[in-house]
Every structure is written in C-alpha cells, then in structure tokens.
Enzyme design. Structure first.
Site, mmCIF file in Angstrom:
data_model
loop_
_atom_site.group_PDB
_atom_site.id
_atom_site.type_symbol
_atom_site.label_atom_id
_atom_site.label_comp_id
_atom_site.label_asym_id
_atom_site.label_seq_id
_atom_site.Cartn_x
_atom_site.Cartn_y
_atom_site.Cartn_z
ATOM 1 N N SER A 50 0.856 -1.187 0.000
ATOM 2 C CA SER A 50 0.000 0.000 0.000
ATOM 3 C C SER A 50 0.893 1.238 0.000
ATOM 4 O O SER A 50 2.097 1.140 0.283
ATOM 5 C CB SER A 50 -0.886 0.008 1.244
ATOM 6 N N ASP A 82 -1.003 -1.517 -3.979
ATOM 7 C CA ASP A 82 -2.347 -1.796 -3.452
ATOM 8 C C ASP A 82 -3.043 -0.471 -3.115
ATOM 9 O O ASP A 82 -2.459 0.382 -2.439
ATOM 10 C CB ASP A 82 -2.175 -2.659 -2.190
ATOM 11 N N ASP A 104 -7.283 3.094 -7.127
ATOM 12 C CA ASP A 104 -8.539 2.977 -6.376
ATOM 13 C C ASP A 104 -9.210 4.340 -6.311
ATOM 14 O O ASP A 104 -8.952 5.136 -5.406
ATOM 15 C CB ASP A 104 -8.265 2.433 -4.974
ATOM 16 N N HIS A 180 -12.505 -4.205 5.025
ATOM 17 C CA HIS A 180 -11.101 -4.262 5.466
ATOM 18 C C HIS A 180 -11.032 -4.381 6.990
ATOM 19 O O HIS A 180 -11.893 -3.873 7.688
ATOM 20 C CB HIS A 180 -10.365 -2.986 5.046
ATOM 21 N N GLY A 181 -10.032 -5.052 7.464
ATOM 22 C CA GLY A 181 -9.803 -5.106 8.904
ATOM 23 C C GLY A 181 -10.575 -6.210 9.602
ATOM 24 O O GLY A 181 -10.944 -7.215 8.995
ATOM 25 N N HIS A 208 -11.259 -7.985 -1.978
ATOM 26 C CA HIS A 208 -10.505 -7.300 -0.920
ATOM 27 C C HIS A 208 -11.105 -7.653 0.439
ATOM 28 O O HIS A 208 -12.232 -8.127 0.527
ATOM 29 C CB HIS A 208 -10.557 -5.782 -1.128
ATOM 30 N N VAL A 231 -5.226 -10.343 1.338
ATOM 31 C CA VAL A 231 -5.182 -10.659 2.773
ATOM 32 C C VAL A 231 -4.075 -9.839 3.433
ATOM 33 O O VAL A 231 -2.933 -9.840 2.974
ATOM 34 C CB VAL A 231 -4.891 -12.161 3.015
HETATM 35 O O1 G3H Z 1 -5.989 -4.392 0.068
HETATM 36 C C1 G3H Z 1 -5.812 -5.112 1.064
HETATM 37 C C2 G3H Z 1 -6.855 -5.934 1.589
HETATM 38 O O2 G3H Z 1 -8.073 -5.766 1.024
HETATM 39 C C3 G3H Z 1 -6.677 -6.629 2.868
HETATM 40 O O3 G3H Z 1 -7.812 -6.596 3.699
HETATM 41 O O4 G3H Z 1 -6.729 -6.569 5.920
HETATM 42 O O5 G3H Z 1 -9.098 -7.167 5.667
HETATM 43 O O6 G3H Z 1 -7.323 -8.704 4.853
HETATM 44 P P1 G3H Z 1 -7.736 -7.313 5.110
HETATM 45 ZN ZN ZN Z 2 -8.112 -3.742 0.014
#
Ligand code: G3H
Ligand code: ZN
Length: 285
Positions: A50, A82, A104, A180-181, A208, A231
C-alpha cells in the site's frame, strides 16, 4: 527487475480455476514470511504494497528487498501497488519497476472513477504493467450503516460491464460484502451479486478484505470468478499474537530477532494455509 505482469498470473489462475493471494508486505519480516510460504508451496506470488506501507519502509528499500529476493527464486512474482490513490502514486511505482498497480478511485462518482482509471490504464499498458481498479466501496465492518446503505455501496453488475469496457482495466475489485480489517459480526458475502458480475464481466475479479472470511466462502467466490484474494489483517494478527506470546513468556527479551523470528514463522504458516485454501499451491511455472 525480473517480475511478471500480474495479468499473466491471473490469466493462468483463470484458465485453471484457482485463486492467488494478494498478500500485503509491511516490513522485512512480512516479506520473508510471504516468500518462504510461496517457496514451500510453489505458488505464484503477488506482493502487495500500500502507499502507507511504501512510506513506512521507504520505496528504495522495498525495491532493494524485492530485487534481492528475485535473485534467488524461480517463482513468478508480481510487485503490486495496493489501493493507489492517484495517477502520480501509480506512476511513481511504475517508474521504480512495479509490474502491477491498483488505482482505487472507488470513492469518487462513477464517471470520475472511470476517468482516473482510464488515465492510469493508458500509461501503464504502454509499458506492459497490469492495472487493477475498484468499483463499489468496501464499507467498514464497524460502520453504523443500514442494509440499504450497505447494498448501495456494492458493485452493480451492469455498471461493472460498462466500467471494464470503458477503462480497459485488467482486473476488477468488487464490493460484495467484505470489509477491510477485523469484522465485528460475521461477514456476509452477496454471492448472487458476484455471480451476476462474473456472468457479465470477462476480466478476473478481485476480493478485498478477505481476512476473517471463512475459507469455504472464499473458495465459493473463487468458483464465481474471484482470482485474486487480498489478505493483510489475518497475517498481521498471526504475527502479533505470536510476538505477544513470546514477549509475555520472557519479559527479559530485548533482541528483536528473538521475538520477530517466531512471529515471522507464525505468519509463514498462516500464509501457507491461505495459499492452499486458494488453490495456488503447486501452480508456479
Ligand atoms: O488491500 C488489502 C486488503 O483488502 C486486505 O484486507 O486486511 O481485511 O485482509 P484485510
Ligand atoms: Zn483492500
């Protein structure tokens, strides 16, 4: 750098019907864990960084670490930006040798998302770099929003067709209920929506926020066209849980190698589990 375009990795996955992890690299240990797991499982590899992680590690260090790794591996590897937030962020990565970027612009209105994505696609394709974009928004699992609002944020199948046609993007991240998260409740994926998108759109789809989603649900989504599964949180949690355990067991520890080493091993195991769950084990060429 001897990287492969991410499109090549996803095309093979599409032909053979499996998924490949887009695994987030946040520091040296996470890169080592991902590499070790992929080597052991003989899996193609998508290293995702990222903008925040690039800032944390330093772009030149990211490139240096990945270059060092590439000298000693035969695995097909893509280095991917990312959630790139701008044309400039994408170009910066491409100039440094990335083989894939995500633009994005999903928080913007449809036309603006198309315009920003198209601009990146034109520049990236001129130099053989893959582009991922996102349509629909992943709302936070903790967000206090209604079902109607949640639905409104999801990817519309007809818009997805138009988006892919007008942008020329190589793969599309879809919003089908993941976040996310860490999930507060159980993640609920809208498989009917995914099926409808997959029937209309002919590029590989990306999921994602896959941490916390049961492997069976991810596997079902792979059966419906998901080819890249992102992930991050699951791995961070595996790493940190082990680190906490080791430090709690021996409060006198001060050498980072003594607590980061076991944490790295715990993460490696988690990455291997995911590779096998997604079906990319043994798929390196
Ligand atoms: O772009 C990264 C992801 O979408 C990771 O998501 O932290 O929920 O696995 P996550
Ligand atoms: Zn993501």
């Amino acid at each position: 750098m001897n990287l492969v375009p991410m499109a090549e990795i996803l095309q093979k996955a599409d032909e053979e019907g499996y998924g490949v992890g887009g695994f987030n690299v946040n520091n040296l240990e996470s890169l080592q864990a991902i590499i070790q797991a992929a080597e052991e499982e003989k899996s193609p590899l998508i290293l995702a960084t990222s903008e925040g992680a690039i800032k944390y590690m330093g772009m030149d260090h990211v490139i240096g670490m990945v270059e060092g790794f590439l000298k000693n591996t035969d695995l097909p590897v893509a280095l991917h930006l990312d959630h790139g937030g701008s044309f400039d962020a994408a170009m910066k990565c491409i100039r440094k040798g990335y083989s894939s970027v995500m633009i994005d612009a999903s928080k913007h209105p449809f036309e603006e998302n198309i315009a920003q994505t198209k601009e990146v696609v034109q520049a990236a394709h001129a130099v053989g770099v893959t582009v991922e974009a996102e349509l629909g928004r992943l709302v936070g699992s903790e967000d206090e929003i209604t079902v109607t609002e949640r639905e409104a944020a999801m990817t519309d199948p007809d818009e997805a067709v138009e988006f892919v046609e007008r942008t020329g993007v190589d793969c599309l991240a879809v919003a089908i209920g993941t976040a996310h998260g860490v999930y507060k409740g159980d993640p609920e994926l809208d498989f009917d929506r995914l099926k409808a998108i997959n029937e209309k759109v002919d590029v590989p789809l990306v999921l994602h926020g896959a941490s916390g989603v049961p492997d069976t649900d991810v596997q079902k989504s792979i059966g419906m066209g998901i080819r890249k599964i992102n992930v991050n949180t699951d791995f961070q949690q595996a790493f940190t849980a082990k680190l906490r355990e080791v430090l709690a067991d021996d409060p006198e520890l001060y050498d980072p190698r003594k607590y980061c080493g076991p944490a790295r091993e715990a993460m490696t195991e988690k990455v291997k589990e995911k590779i096998r769950a997604f079906g990319s084990n043994g798929k390196a060429w």
